[in-house]
Enzyme design. Structure first.
Site, mmCIF file in Angstrom:
data_model
loop_
_atom_site.group_PDB
_atom_site.id
_atom_site.type_symbol
_atom_site.label_atom_id
_atom_site.label_comp_id
_atom_site.label_asym_id
_atom_site.label_seq_id
_atom_site.Cartn_x
_atom_site.Cartn_y
_atom_site.Cartn_z
ATOM 1 C CG ASP A 1 -1.650 1.147 1.549
ATOM 2 O OD1 ASP A 1 -2.516 1.534 0.373
ATOM 3 O OD2 ASP A 1 -1.722 1.652 2.448
ATOM 4 C CG ASP B 1 -2.297 2.129 6.373
ATOM 5 O OD1 ASP B 1 -2.456 2.100 5.146
ATOM 6 O OD2 ASP B 1 -2.695 3.295 6.850
ATOM 7 C CG ASP C 1 -1.706 7.927 0.277
ATOM 8 O OD1 ASP C 1 -0.530 8.070 -0.234
ATOM 9 O OD2 ASP C 1 -2.900 8.439 -0.026
#
Length: 261
Positions: free
Chosen positions: A11, A196, A13
């Site tokens: 991922d 996250d 951001d």
């Protein structure tokens, strides 16, 4: 095609990019170590191909595909975004337009409106509007109207995903599904996934090793089944710093030598 020792699915951001400054610089030692071993990094994000392509080139990852628009599309290897091939976006927008009113997508907004809705700078918002596979937007009607809209969208062959701020429509596809396609193509000996957020969970569970990156700006992910046995771990540090240390530690665990330079 050589079989890579390792493919890393990441991922962006809050994971490989810092939450506040969007910098990936702290992850450079791990990225350099992966490159030295011929290991690939597959960026996997809700971002568009137009957003990811220059970032991928800046990181030196253009030899590898990227998963874009939350898995509704793939960006092939290469530095630039090309408009060759069919894009489902026109069909997607036409089907949305035929549904009851109340949904306002990025295609209905100009760059300034998207910038206001997302918090992105206007040039970045313009790239976020260059969509090919999915349409995020906001619902402006009632809750009851939304449920009717979602039912009609499903009947029209559209897949809906509700996020924190946006409702996104596509013809389907997930990060984990695209991950499977890439694994089938490259046949890596090992895989790592890092993320996250809840939409990273399937990807974390699919990989040989999953890493939950600490992000104090968002609620922590609940404990995942693989954590008890150590197959999924959490970082003590946030963002790209945690990313770097986790990847280097797993490379060492897998017997993939790396340099501390």
């Amino acid at each position: 095609m050589n079989t890579p020792d390792l493919l890393v699915f990441s991922d962006l951001d809050g994971t490989l990019l810092g939450h506040d400054d969007y910098s990936w610089a702290p992850a450079r030692p791990a990225l350099d170590a992966l490159r030295a071993r011929g290991c690939g990094v597959i960026l996997a994000s809700s971002k568009t191909a137009a957003e990811i392509a220059p970032l991928r080139a800046e990181m030196g990852l253009s030899d590898w595909p990227a998963i874009v628009e939350n898995g509704s599309g793939l960006l092939p290897p290469g530095d630039a975004v090309t408009e060759t091939g069919d894009s489902p976006y026109t069909d997607l927008r036409a089907r949305l337009a035929a549904l009851p009113q109340g949904f306002r997508g990025f295609g209905d907004m100009d760059a300034a409106e998207v910038a206001k809705a997302t918090g992105l700078p206007e040039p970045a918002a313009a790239l976020a509007r260059q969509r090919r596979f999915s349409e995020p937007g906001v619902w402006t009607g009632t809750d009851a109207g939304l449920e009717r809209f979602l039912t009609a969208a499903e009947a029209a062959g559209l897949s809906a995903r509700r996020g924190g701020r946006f409702l996104t429509f596509s013809f389907g596809g997930t990060k984990a599904g695209r991950m499977d396609e890439i694994i089938d193509t490259y046949r890596p000996r090992h895989t790592i996934a890092l993320g996250d957020a809840p939409n990273d969970t399937e990807m974390l569970e699919r990989a040989d090793f999953g890493v939950i990156i600490r992000n104090d700006a968002a609620p922590p992910l609940p404990e995942l089944p693989g954590e008890a046995g150590g197959r999924i771990r959490r970082t003590a540090e946030e963002g790209p710093t945690g990313w770097c240390h986790a990847v280097l530690a797993l490379m060492q665990k897998l017997g993939l030598e790396y340099s501390h330079n």
